[in-house]
Design an enzyme around this catalytic site. Structure first.
Site, PDB file in Angstrom:
ATOM      1  N   ARG A  52       0.842  -1.194   0.000  1.00  0.00           N
ATOM      2  CA  ARG A  52       0.000   0.000   0.000  1.00  0.00           C
ATOM      3  C   ARG A  52       0.880   1.248   0.000  1.00  0.00           C
ATOM      4  O   ARG A  52       2.037   1.220   0.411  1.00  0.00           O
ATOM      5  CB  ARG A  52      -0.913   0.010   1.223  1.00  0.00           C
ATOM      6  CG  ARG A  52      -1.847  -1.187   1.330  1.00  0.00           C
ATOM      7  CD  ARG A  52      -2.665  -1.111   2.602  1.00  0.00           C
ATOM      8  NE  ARG A  52      -3.595  -2.229   2.739  1.00  0.00           N
ATOM      9  CZ  ARG A  52      -3.306  -3.373   3.347  1.00  0.00           C
ATOM     10  NH1 ARG A  52      -2.100  -3.552   3.885  1.00  0.00           N
ATOM     11  NH2 ARG A  52      -4.205  -4.328   3.430  1.00  0.00           N
ATOM     12  N   LYS A  94      -2.506  -1.605   7.603  1.00  0.00           N
ATOM     13  CA  LYS A  94      -3.945  -1.364   7.707  1.00  0.00           C
ATOM     14  C   LYS A  94      -4.604  -2.357   8.666  1.00  0.00           C
ATOM     15  O   LYS A  94      -5.557  -2.023   9.373  1.00  0.00           O
ATOM     16  CB  LYS A  94      -4.581  -1.463   6.323  1.00  0.00           C
ATOM     17  CG  LYS A  94      -6.078  -1.231   6.301  1.00  0.00           C
ATOM     18  CD  LYS A  94      -6.617  -1.353   4.885  1.00  0.00           C
ATOM     19  CE  LYS A  94      -8.127  -1.151   4.845  1.00  0.00           C
ATOM     20  NZ  LYS A  94      -8.662  -1.286   3.464  1.00  0.00           N
ATOM     21  N   HIS A 144      -3.741   2.877  -5.556  1.00  0.00           N
ATOM     22  CA  HIS A 144      -4.039   1.604  -4.899  1.00  0.00           C
ATOM     23  C   HIS A 144      -4.264   0.486  -5.912  1.00  0.00           C
ATOM     24  O   HIS A 144      -4.143  -0.701  -5.576  1.00  0.00           O
ATOM     25  CB  HIS A 144      -5.278   1.751  -4.005  1.00  0.00           C
ATOM     26  CG  HIS A 144      -5.459   0.617  -3.051  1.00  0.00           C
ATOM     27  ND1 HIS A 144      -4.670   0.432  -1.938  1.00  0.00           N
ATOM     28  CD2 HIS A 144      -6.337  -0.424  -3.055  1.00  0.00           C
ATOM     29  CE1 HIS A 144      -5.052  -0.647  -1.285  1.00  0.00           C
ATOM     30  NE2 HIS A 144      -6.067  -1.192  -1.944  1.00  0.00           N
ATOM     31  N   ARG A 164      -1.574  -2.075  -6.275  1.00  0.00           N
ATOM     32  CA  ARG A 164      -1.601  -3.226  -5.378  1.00  0.00           C
ATOM     33  C   ARG A 164      -2.339  -4.388  -6.042  1.00  0.00           C
ATOM     34  O   ARG A 164      -1.917  -5.540  -5.946  1.00  0.00           O
ATOM     35  CB  ARG A 164      -2.266  -2.837  -4.066  1.00  0.00           C
ATOM     36  CG  ARG A 164      -2.459  -3.972  -3.053  1.00  0.00           C
ATOM     37  CD  ARG A 164      -2.834  -3.380  -1.702  1.00  0.00           C
ATOM     38  NE  ARG A 164      -3.346  -4.358  -0.755  1.00  0.00           N
ATOM     39  CZ  ARG A 164      -2.598  -5.153  -0.003  1.00  0.00           C
ATOM     40  NH1 ARG A 164      -1.276  -5.110  -0.116  1.00  0.00           N
ATOM     41  NH2 ARG A 164      -3.143  -5.986   0.866  1.00  0.00           N
ATOM     42  N   HIS A 205      -3.161 -10.021   3.052  1.00  0.00           N
ATOM     43  CA  HIS A 205      -4.619 -10.168   3.113  1.00  0.00           C
ATOM     44  C   HIS A 205      -4.987 -11.196   4.172  1.00  0.00           C
ATOM     45  O   HIS A 205      -4.395 -12.274   4.248  1.00  0.00           O
ATOM     46  CB  HIS A 205      -5.183 -10.591   1.758  1.00  0.00           C
ATOM     47  CG  HIS A 205      -5.136  -9.505   0.736  1.00  0.00           C
ATOM     48  ND1 HIS A 205      -4.139  -9.404  -0.209  1.00  0.00           N
ATOM     49  CD2 HIS A 205      -5.957  -8.459   0.521  1.00  0.00           C
ATOM     50  CE1 HIS A 205      -4.361  -8.355  -0.973  1.00  0.00           C
ATOM     51  NE2 HIS A 205      -5.453  -7.754  -0.549  1.00  0.00           N
ATOM     52  N   TYR A 226      -8.469  -8.838  -5.409  1.00  0.00           N
ATOM     53  CA  TYR A 226      -7.408  -8.095  -6.064  1.00  0.00           C
ATOM     54  C   TYR A 226      -6.793  -8.847  -7.237  1.00  0.00           C
ATOM     55  O   TYR A 226      -5.806  -8.411  -7.805  1.00  0.00           O
ATOM     56  CB  TYR A 226      -6.298  -7.766  -5.059  1.00  0.00           C
ATOM     57  CG  TYR A 226      -6.694  -6.690  -4.072  1.00  0.00           C
ATOM     58  CD1 TYR A 226      -6.387  -5.367  -4.300  1.00  0.00           C
ATOM     59  CD2 TYR A 226      -7.388  -7.022  -2.924  1.00  0.00           C
ATOM     60  CE1 TYR A 226      -6.754  -4.381  -3.396  1.00  0.00           C
ATOM     61  CE2 TYR A 226      -7.762  -6.042  -2.008  1.00  0.00           C
ATOM     62  CZ  TYR A 226      -7.435  -4.727  -2.266  1.00  0.00           C
ATOM     63  OH  TYR A 226      -7.809  -3.767  -1.363  1.00  0.00           O
TER      64      TYR A 226
END
Length: 312
Positions: A138, A163, A219, A222, A245, A254
């Site tokens: 990120r 995050k 983003h 990513r 993740h 993603y």
């Protein structure tokens, strides 16, 4: 509401992971006519009208986040600021939002993007973009990366305060390692990528404008990086170790693996035994031995058999 937003921004926002984004959202709200009204006078009708108008300009998820901020504001005011008489006017029917972005640059877009990226005068921007693709990290994780978080011998970096709230050790590809080694030899500062977020965002917007590319966010790199890891043949667990993740469902959001790449992978891993005789026999609806004989040449196949043509 404007005064309440200022108080919330001072007391609550700094403690959040997405504090920068939330503060920007607060400033945008303060410019809206509703911010001039007393909290006790705001009603669901005010925010229904806001939602209707806002949806004409931005995506559903953006509107959802706008309204979520006001909802939390009222909850904090009632629970912690001595205003228990306040009723939350944002208890609206939830908006259905998309399953998530899956934006990847098309071939011609990628060519234009790379051309304009290479023209960027700020070398740090070019390096950050490349590093983001190689690591699927990120933006905030990259900008917070410190010299002490790098182990060149083990070829790893540690992204702190991610995050998800955890630190994450990530292995480096050879290309990512070249970027890190070059930066560490280039300057003596603790911040590996010495650039501000505002400078990076500004440069990013100029690159997209010159490349004539719309709806592509930082983003999305990513997403691009995660997909490339799968395309390189890494397992789900290996990719999850790199990207951080928490669940498989979050990870799959993603990924948008190129179908042609999957076909190539299937060809590369196909057993070198020719056509599957069982399949040929099934389509021919004949005994396996007879079907196998027919399959030797396409001309010999009866009309009831579906030929397996060579991939051109």
């Amino acid at each position: 509401m404007s005064e309440a937003l200022d108080k919330y921004k001072e007391e609550e926002s700094p403690n959040k992971k997405g504090s920068v984004q939330e503060m920007r959202r607060i400033e945008a709200w303060k410019k809206h006519p509703l911010a001039k009204l007393k909290l006790s006078l705001l009603t669901p009708q005010h925010f229904l009208a806001y939602r209707k108008e806002r949806l004409k300009k931005v995506a559903k998820n953006t509107v959802r986040l706008d309204l979520s901020l006001i909802s939390v504001l009222f909850k904090v005011a009632a629970d912690e600021w001595g205003m228990p008489y306040l009723k939350n006017p944002v208890s609206l029917r939830k908006l259905s939002v998309s399953k998530g972005r899956d934006r990847r640059l098309k071939d011609e877009e990628g060519t234009r993007f790379e051309r304009e990226l290479l023209k960027c005068r700020n070398v740090m921007v070019r390096l950050i973009v490349a590093f983001a693709v190689h690591t699927a990290a990120r933006q905030g994780e990259i900008l917070r990366l410190q010299r002490a978080d790098i182990n060149l011998k083990r070829r790893t970096v540690i992204f702190r305060d991610t995050k998800n709230g955890d630190d994450r050790a990530v292995p480096l590809s050879r290309d990512a390692l070249v970027i890190i080694e070059g930066l560490l030899n280039h300057h003596d500062g603790e911040q590996v990528f010495p650039i501000t977020r505002d400078a990076l965002v500004s440069a990013w917007r100029r690159i997209l404008q010159r490349a004539e590319i719309k709806n592509f966010r930082f983003h999305d790199l990513r997403h691009e990086g995660t997909t490339r890891l799968f395309e390189r043949g890494l397992t789900t667990m290996e990719v999850q170790k790199i990207t951080g993740h928490k669940t498989l469902s979050m990870l799959l959001r993603y990924t948008q693996m190129n179908v042609d790449h999957v076909v190539d992978r299937l060809d590369a891993t196909e057993p070198a035994k020719g056509l599957d005789r069982i399949a040929v026999a099934a389509f021919a609806m004949k005994p396996a031995a007879e079907a196998a004989a027919c399959a030797e040449t396409e001309e010999a196949l009866p009309k009831t058999v579906v030929p397996f043509r060579a991939r051109r």
